[in-house]
Scaffold this motif. Structure first.
Motif, mmCIF file in Angstrom:
data_model
loop_
_atom_site.group_PDB
_atom_site.id
_atom_site.type_symbol
_atom_site.label_atom_id
_atom_site.label_comp_id
_atom_site.label_asym_id
_atom_site.label_seq_id
_atom_site.Cartn_x
_atom_site.Cartn_y
_atom_site.Cartn_z
ATOM 1 N N UNK A 24 0.621 -1.125 0.330
ATOM 2 C CA UNK A 24 -0.078 0.066 -0.258
ATOM 3 C C UNK A 24 0.991 1.457 -0.085
ATOM 4 N N UNK A 25 1.823 0.737 0.866
ATOM 5 C CA UNK A 25 2.946 1.888 0.788
ATOM 6 C C UNK A 25 3.164 2.804 -0.567
ATOM 7 N N UNK A 26 3.784 1.348 -0.894
ATOM 8 C CA UNK A 26 4.122 1.735 -2.968
ATOM 9 C C UNK A 26 3.428 2.037 -3.452
ATOM 10 N N UNK A 27 1.619 1.390 -3.590
ATOM 11 C CA UNK A 27 0.953 2.223 -4.636
ATOM 12 C C UNK A 27 0.057 3.733 -4.046
ATOM 13 N N UNK A 28 0.836 4.131 -2.782
ATOM 14 C CA UNK A 28 0.242 5.528 -2.538
ATOM 15 C C UNK A 28 1.534 5.791 -3.600
ATOM 16 N N UNK A 29 2.714 5.934 -4.014
ATOM 17 C CA UNK A 29 3.582 6.934 -4.846
ATOM 18 C C UNK A 29 3.602 6.519 -5.931
#
Length: 452
Positions: free
Chosen positions: A354-359
Motif C-alpha cells: 500500500x505504501x508503494x501504491x500511494x507513491x
C-alpha cells in the motif's frame, strides 16, 4: 481538479469511465504523500513489538519447558527486585521467547518498562516508556496528537484509501482477469504501470480491510469529540457510557495483589488473565481472553473493589451488542494481531504494498500529464505535499521531546530510549523525508510545463 490550458485532448474512454479514472488519479496525486506516511508508519507499527524484541536484549528470553507463570508470579518478581517501585500494570507474555512486561513508576516519578523472564522469574532489565512499539503506534494512530486533532487527521484518509481501492474496479476493464498481467517487454513505464495495477489488485482485500477499520476509527473519534464523548461501554473513567461508581478507598487497606487475582479467577475460571492494573481510577482491573474469537483482551474485563475483593463488574465479549463487539474486533483486524506472527508478517508485507501504491500511482499519472497534457497540473498538490512534510517535522520534534521527557536511567545524561528505538526512528524519518522531498520535486510546477 485540473488547471486547464488551451489544449484539450480527446479521450477514448466513455465519459463515465473517464470520470472515475479522473477521481482515482486526483485522489492518488493529492493524497499520495500523506497516505504514504500513514501506511508507512502503520507498516512498522504492525511489527513494532517484534522490532523491540530484536533490539532490546531484556525482552528476549528462552522458552520455558513448564507452563508460563501467571501475572501473580510476574508481579512478585518485580516487587522483590524493585521494592521502591510502584507497580502499575502487569502483562503476561503473549508468546514464547518474549519476556513479561510490567509498567512501574520509579521513586523519581519516571515510568519504566520492566521485563521479567517467565521461566526463571528474574528481572532482565528495563527501558523507558518510549519503545519502538509506542513510537510507531503514537505516530500512526494520531501523529503524536497533532494539536488535539491527530486522530481525525489520520482517520480521514481512510476515505481516499477506499476511493483509490474501489474506483479502478469501475474503469479497469476485466480487472478480475488481470491478476498476473505484469508487462516486462514494453519498457520501464509500461512495467511500472502494470506493476502498479497488479499490486493494486492483489492488495485490494487489504486496502478494504484497512479502509473499513480506519473509517470505523473515524466514527469512534467523531463520537468522542463531537457527539457524546464516549469511547467505551462500561469503565471506571468518564469516557464510558456507563461509568462505574467512584470508590472511596482512602480509609481502607487494599488486599494483596495475589488475593485480588485469586478473587478474579474464582469469579471467572474461564478467563485467561493476560493483564492486570492495580489502580484503574480506584478499581483493581483485569483483562484477558475467553473462548470469544477475534477480540482484543479488554473485550473481557473485570473490575474489583481492591479493599474487599468483590467483583463490581465483569464483561465478556459474548455480552456485547454488535456495535461494541465490533469495537473490540477492529484493532486485531486493523493491525493483523489476530493470527500471531504469521498474520503480522502478512499485514506488514501488505502495508509495504500500500505504501508503494500511494507513491507509484501519483508518479505514473504525473508522467501521463507530461506526455499528454503539457502545462496541466492537479490543484492542491503543493499544499498536500507541504502538509506531509510539515506533519513529519512535527512528529520528529515531538518524538525527540518525548525521548528526553521519558527520562534517562539513574545517573545517566542521555535519554533512556534504547539504541534500537533511536536507530529505527532515525531510519524511518530519514526515509520519509527522502520520499517527501522527492515527491515535492516531482510536483514542482515547471516539471509539468515542459513540452515533449
Amino acid at each position: 481538479m485540473l488547471a486547464r490550458t488551451s489544449a484539450k485532448p480527446v479521450s477514448r474512454k466513455p465519459p463515465g469511465v473517464r470520470r472515475w479514472f479522473e477521481w482515482h488519479s486526483w485522489v492518488g496525486v493529492v493524497t499520495g504523500l500523506l497516505l504514504f506516511i500513514i501506511c508507512w508508519s502503520g507498516t512498522f507499527a504492525t511489527i513494532s513489538n517484534e522490532l523491540d524484541w530484536l533490539t532490546t536484549p531484556a525482552m528476549r528470553v528462552s522458552a520455558g519447558e513448564t507452563a508460563p507463570p501467571d501475572v501473580i508470579d510476574i508481579h512478585d518478581a518485580v516487587a522483590r527486585a524493585m521494592p521502591d517501585a510502584t507497580i502499575i500494570n502487569v502483562w503476561a507474555p503473549d508468546r514464547a521467547h518474549f519476556a513479561a512486561l510490567v509498567h512501574a513508576t520509579m521513586p523519581d516519578g519516571q515510568m519504566r518498562h520492566v521485563y521479567v523472564d517467565p521461566a526463571s522469574l528474574e528481572v532482565t532489565g528495563s527501558t523507558s516508556a518510549l519503545t519502538t512499539q509506542r513510537f510507531f503506534r503514537d505516530l500512526h494512530m494520531d501523529f503524536f496528537g497533532l494539536l488535539g486533532w491527530g486522530k481525525f487527521a489520520v482517520c480521514i484518509f481512510a476515505i481516499p484509501l477506499l476511493i483509490s481501492a474501489l474506483t479502478p474496479l469501475l474503469f479497469y476493464k476485466r480487472w478480475w482477469r488481470r491478476f498476473f498481467d505484469l508487462r516486462t517487454d514494453k519498457g520501464p513505464k509500461v512495467f511500472w504501470s502494470s506493476l502498479h495495477k497488479v499490486t493494486g489488485l492483489w492488495s485490494l482485500w487489504f486496502a478494504l480491510v484497512i479502509g473499513i477499520t480506519g473509517t470505523w476509527y473515524l466514527v469512534e473519534e467523531t463520537r468522542l469529540k463531537a457527539i457524546d464523548g464516549k469511547f467505551a461501554l462500561v469503565d471506571s473513567y468518564p469516557l464510558a457510557v456507563h461509568q462505574l461508581a467512584e470508590l472511596n478507598c482512602e480509609d481502607s487497606e487494599e488486599l494483596p495483589f495475589e488475593k485480588l487475582i485469586a478473587a478474579a479467577q474464582r469469579h471467572a475460571p474461564g478467563l485467561k488473565i493476560t493483564g492486570a492494573s492495580a489502580d484503574r481510577a480506584g478499581y483493581f482491573y483485569v483483562e484477558g481472553q475467553t473462548d470469544a474469537l477475534l477480540v482484543r483482551d479488554r473485550a473481557n474485563k473485570m473490575f474489583l473493589d481492591p479493599a474487599t475483593g468483590k467483583v463490581v463488574y465483569y464483561q465478556t465479549a459474548a455480552d456485547l451488542s454488535p456495535y461494541w463487539r465490533w469495537t473490540h474486533m477492529a484493532d486485531p483486524i486493523h493491525f493483523g494481531t489476530w493470527g500471531g506472527l504469521t498474520t503480522k508478517i502478512l499485514w506488514c508485507l501488505s502495508g509495504l504494498a500500500l505504501s508503494g501504491l500511494s507513491l507509484t500511482g501519483g508518479w505514473l499519472h504525473l508522467q501521463r500529464l507530461l506526455n499528454k497534457r503539457p502545462g496541466m497540473r492537479w490543484r492542491g498538490t503543493a499544499l498536500a505535499a507541504g502538509t506531509g512534510i510539515a506533519i513529519t517535522l512535527y512528529c520528529l520534534a515531538v518524538a525527540v521531546v518525548a525521548a528526553f521527557t521519558a527520562g534517562p536511567p539513574q545517573g545517566a545524561a542521555w535519554p533512556g530510549v534504547t539504541l534500537g528505538t533511536a536507530v529505527i526512528g532515525a531510519i524511518w524519518f530519514a526515509s520519509t523525508f527522502g520520499v517527501g522531498l522527492s515527491w515535492i520535486y516531482c510536483l514542482r510546477p515547471r516539471s509539468l510545463q515542459r513540452r515533449r
